[in-house]
Design an enzyme around this catalytic site. Sequence first.
Site, PDB file in Angstrom:
ATOM      1  CD  GLU A 149      -8.489  31.971  -7.823  1.00  0.00           C
ATOM      2  OE1 GLU A 149      -7.428  31.394  -7.512  1.00  0.00           O
ATOM      3  OE2 GLU A 149      -8.852  33.057  -7.304  1.00  0.00           O
ATOM      4  CD  GLU A 185      -4.039  32.470  -9.833  1.00  0.00           C
ATOM      5  OE1 GLU A 185      -4.042  32.736  -8.607  1.00  0.00           O
ATOM      6  OE2 GLU A 185      -4.825  32.983 -10.636  1.00  0.00           O
TER       7      GLU A 185
END
Length: 482
Positions: free
Chosen positions: A178, A385
């Site tokens: 991320e 995720e």
Amino acid sequence: MTAVRPETSAQQASSTSFPPGFVWGAATAAYQVEGAAAEDGRTPSIWDTFSHTPGKVRNGDTGDIAADHYHRYRDDVALMKDLGLKAYRFSVSWSRVQPTGRGPAVERGLDFYRRLTDELLEAGITPVATLYHWDLPQELEDVGGWPHRDTAHRFAEYAEIMARALGDRVGVWTTLNEPWCSAFLGYGSGVHAPGRTDPAATLRAAHHLNLAHGLGVGALRSVLPSSAQISLTLNLHQVRPLTDSVADAEAARRIDAVGNRIFTGPVLDGAYPEDLLADTAHLVDWAQLVHDGDLAEISRPIDVLGVNYYSPTVVSLATEGVGTTKNDGHGASEHSPWTGCDDVAFHLANDQLTAMNWAIDANGLHTLLTGLAASHPQLPLMVTENGAAFDDYASPEGRVEDPQRIAYLHGHLEAVHRAIADGADVRGYFLWSLLDNFEWSYGYSKRFGAVYVDYPTQRRIPKASAHWYAGVIRDNALPAAR
């Protein structure tokens, strides 16, 4: 860990079974679970500094102890084995293995990851190593951090160290987790470490994170065997306009540019989007920022793209007299993380919310996966995720019932299954998170884990959702919805 590309027959589409070889895993991050913040040579990362700064983290919580995974990893791997996990995605603490962010590694730090990896392999669990999950060594931040170009080169050296240390054990590697959060929350809104609020620094950080990824891929490939898989994990925003108006479509385009295409453009297509460059030209000189050869480095081929998804992003262009919200689900701040988009307002997709006040909408995951499959059909995908925080508690009998999480997971796994049936090459799914943990600026107030952690005692209690997920893994299929 490579799975066979799934068939898309009508028979499969009507089944709840996943393709043979589909990878079922769970994920954590070093600063969120390890603890042992000052042991065996580890020095502070930006998250140590940030969490110890008064007012930055709820209740003054820090990751000093976290879930004590550093000392309890053997028990945690035994839990993973009991649940039937096929893979475990963990991140490496950069400052644990290279305390200053440069120079030789500390063998004691490397030894922890060697021991963890050996334990996983002995349990029949594939180790998936993420090199960077937001915890930059503080010494590198002190000399400029991610807005400073040299940090990308330091990352490449660190990647080579890790490949030489674990390349004989780990066959699946992720460079960055991320990078949007690292750049835009760390240097834009300031709700994440290092807590800076400089729009120009945000864009410089984004480019240097992209460059770090590309240089890291090159460093890994120079050391690892040809069979190794290398990936990048992005929290791509499933952006939707609030209405079908031209103004809201423009808002969605701009958020898509700084939320998604600032990474997918250079990484997957070898160029920054022209509209992004135009939107942000008043903040940074891209011609000076992007050096000759940068885009060739950044666009080095990867073997799989990791996709993190929790909730959709619904936006509108603010009208006169209607103020924009600075709380877009990433944490409240007077400074927007959406660089150059101060007149964009954010909205909830619906009123079904998690404890993070994030809207529950599994269709967003299906749309995200099928959209990526359409734009980059040869690129395998992995959901790295997905999960939800709820207000979990242990009963006097020592049980944790979390039917909301089971419903959330069931809906999102159905969305993954539909995406595969619609042609998306999705190879696996990693639940976030294995354990309750330090949830960044929310401290220990939010629980994402499939396993409950009683922090005073560090007792682990698998929640009802953990047992449910174990059944999904065992059957490689979803049970009938309750």
